[in-house]
Design a protein around this motif. Structure first.
Motif, PDB file in Angstrom:
ATOM      1  N   VAL A  14       0.991  -1.069  -0.030  1.00 30.31           N
ATOM      2  CA  VAL A  14       0.077   0.016   0.077  1.00 30.31           C
ATOM      3  C   VAL A  14       0.956   1.325  -0.036  1.00 30.31           C
ATOM      4  CG1 VAL A  14      -0.093   0.104   2.447  1.00 30.31           C
ATOM      5  CG2 VAL A  14      -1.887   1.077   1.093  1.00 30.31           C
ATOM      6  N   GLN A  15       0.512   2.335  -0.627  1.00 27.37           N
ATOM      7  CA  GLN A  15       1.307   3.614  -0.466  1.00 27.37           C
ATOM      8  C   GLN A  15       0.846   4.136   0.966  1.00 27.37           C
ATOM      9  OE1 GLN A  15      -0.343   6.158  -3.872  1.00 27.37           O
ATOM     10  NE2 GLN A  15       1.221   5.104  -5.029  1.00 27.37           N
ATOM     11  N   ALA A  16       1.836   4.984   1.291  1.00 26.25           N
ATOM     12  CA  ALA A  16       2.079   5.839   2.361  1.00 26.25           C
ATOM     13  C   ALA A  16       0.636   6.390   2.647  1.00 26.25           C
ATOM     14  CB  ALA A  16       3.160   6.749   2.626  1.00 26.25           C
ATOM     15  N   GLY A  17       0.095   6.581   3.793  1.00 26.56           N
ATOM     16  CA  GLY A  17      -1.358   7.425   3.894  1.00 26.56           C
ATOM     17  C   GLY A  17      -2.432   6.446   3.770  1.00 26.56           C
ATOM     18  N   GLY A  18      -2.173   5.021   3.001  1.00 27.67           N
ATOM     19  CA  GLY A  18      -3.407   4.276   2.902  1.00 27.67           C
ATOM     20  C   GLY A  18      -3.590   3.355   4.166  1.00 27.67           C
ATOM     21  N   ALA A  19      -4.475   2.231   3.935  1.00 26.51           N
ATOM     22  CA  ALA A  19      -4.884   1.417   5.117  1.00 26.51           C
ATOM     23  C   ALA A  19      -4.824  -0.075   4.586  1.00 26.51           C
ATOM     24  CB  ALA A  19      -6.479   1.755   5.397  1.00 26.51           C
ATOM     25  N   LEU A  20      -4.838  -0.971   5.489  1.00 27.20           N
ATOM     26  CA  LEU A  20      -4.814  -2.331   5.349  1.00 27.20           C
ATOM     27  C   LEU A  20      -5.626  -2.811   6.622  1.00 27.20           C
ATOM     28  CD1 LEU A  20      -1.423  -3.446   3.967  1.00 27.20           C
ATOM     29  CD2 LEU A  20      -3.588  -3.695   2.745  1.00 27.20           C
ATOM     30  N   LEU A  79      -6.887  -6.179  12.648  1.00 30.11           N
ATOM     31  CA  LEU A  79      -6.105  -4.923  13.040  1.00 30.11           C
ATOM     32  C   LEU A  79      -6.204  -4.137  12.021  1.00 30.11           C
ATOM     33  CD1 LEU A  79      -3.899  -3.727  14.952  1.00 30.11           C
ATOM     34  CD2 LEU A  79      -2.216  -4.546  13.208  1.00 30.11           C
ATOM     35  N   GLN A  80      -6.899  -3.166  11.928  1.00 28.16           N
ATOM     36  CA  GLN A  80      -7.271  -2.005  11.079  1.00 28.16           C
ATOM     37  C   GLN A  80      -6.126  -1.123  11.161  1.00 28.16           C
ATOM     38  OE1 GLN A  80      -9.942  -1.396   8.619  1.00 28.16           O
ATOM     39  NE2 GLN A  80      -8.522   0.028   8.129  1.00 28.16           N
ATOM     40  N   MET A  81      -5.478  -0.889  10.048  1.00 31.44           N
ATOM     41  CA  MET A  81      -4.124   0.208  10.028  1.00 31.44           C
ATOM     42  C   MET A  81      -4.498   1.329   9.111  1.00 31.44           C
ATOM     43  SD  MET A  81      -1.013  -2.903  10.192  1.00 31.44           S
ATOM     44  CE  MET A  81      -1.446  -3.192   8.412  1.00 31.44           C
ATOM     45  N   ASN A  82      -4.676   2.385   9.758  1.00 32.19           N
ATOM     46  CA  ASN A  82      -4.933   3.722   9.013  1.00 32.19           C
ATOM     47  C   ASN A  82      -3.468   4.582   8.772  1.00 32.19           C
ATOM     48  OD1 ASN A  82      -7.402   2.744   8.444  1.00 32.19           O
ATOM     49  ND2 ASN A  82      -8.244   3.733  10.316  1.00 32.19           N
ATOM     50  N   SER A  83      -3.556   5.555   7.810  1.00 35.17           N
ATOM     51  CA  SER A  83      -2.536   6.305   7.868  1.00 35.17           C
ATOM     52  C   SER A  83      -1.241   5.695   8.035  1.00 35.17           C
ATOM     53  CB  SER A  83      -2.796   7.523   8.974  1.00 35.17           C
ATOM     54  OG  SER A  83      -3.989   8.084   8.945  1.00 35.17           O
ATOM     55  N   LEU A  84      -0.998   4.699   7.266  1.00 35.15           N
ATOM     56  CA  LEU A  84       0.027   4.017   7.125  1.00 35.15           C
ATOM     57  C   LEU A  84       1.440   4.741   6.782  1.00 35.15           C
ATOM     58  CD1 LEU A  84      -1.267   0.478   5.757  1.00 35.15           C
ATOM     59  CD2 LEU A  84       0.001   0.940   7.963  1.00 35.15           C
ATOM     60  N   LYS A  85       2.599   4.411   7.486  1.00 36.32           N
ATOM     61  CA  LYS A  85       3.927   5.253   7.092  1.00 36.32           C
ATOM     62  C   LYS A  85       4.990   4.122   6.464  1.00 36.32           C
ATOM     63  CE  LYS A  85       2.932   8.097  11.063  1.00 36.32           C
ATOM     64  NZ  LYS A  85       3.646   8.471  12.412  1.00 36.32           N
TER      65      LYS A  85
END
Length: 124
Positions: A12-18, A81-87
């Motif tokens: 995923v791109q930075a800022g995305g979610a998984l 595990l909802q991961m938002n605003s990924l870095k």
């Protein structure tokens, strides 16, 4: 014995979610607290999120507070595990692990059972 299987990782791109999942067959899954532990290349496994057996209590590392949310559905024997605003620095293999109490999910030395991991890659 609790057999844990992670899925839902990806690129995923930075800022995305998984939203990776941790599933286990059998009726004992709901008795265990579950934690998530990413392990980046060349680094030690670390705690990021934990949830008790009922889902009524959660814990987070400071690094993910406000960005990650852990939840569980015991009817489906699954923890999410909802991961938002990924870095980019969130890139790691994410392992889930089971322990009798949530306190034991807050350190890699605590859990009794581990899954095989799912890769999360965040492009910058």
């Amino acid at each position: 014995q609790v057999q844990l299987v992670e899925s839902g990782g990806g690129l995923v791109q930075a800022g995305g979610a998984l939203r990776p999942s941790c599933a286990a067959p059998g009726r004992t899954f709901s008795r265990y607290a579950i934690g998530w532990f990413p392990q980046a290349s060349g680094k030690e496994r670390e705690f990021v999120a934990g949830i008790n057996w009922s889902g009524g209590s959660t814990r987070y590392a400071d690094s993910v507070q406000g960005r990650f949310t852990i939840s569980r559905d015991n009817a489906k024997n699954t923890v999410y595990l909802q991961m938002n605003s990924l870095k980019h620095e969130d890139t790691a293999v994410y392992y889930c692990a089971a322990a009798p109490q949530i306190s034991a999910t807050m350190t890699p030395r605590g859990p009794d059972y581990w899954g095989q991991g799912t890769q999360v890659t965040v492009s910058s």
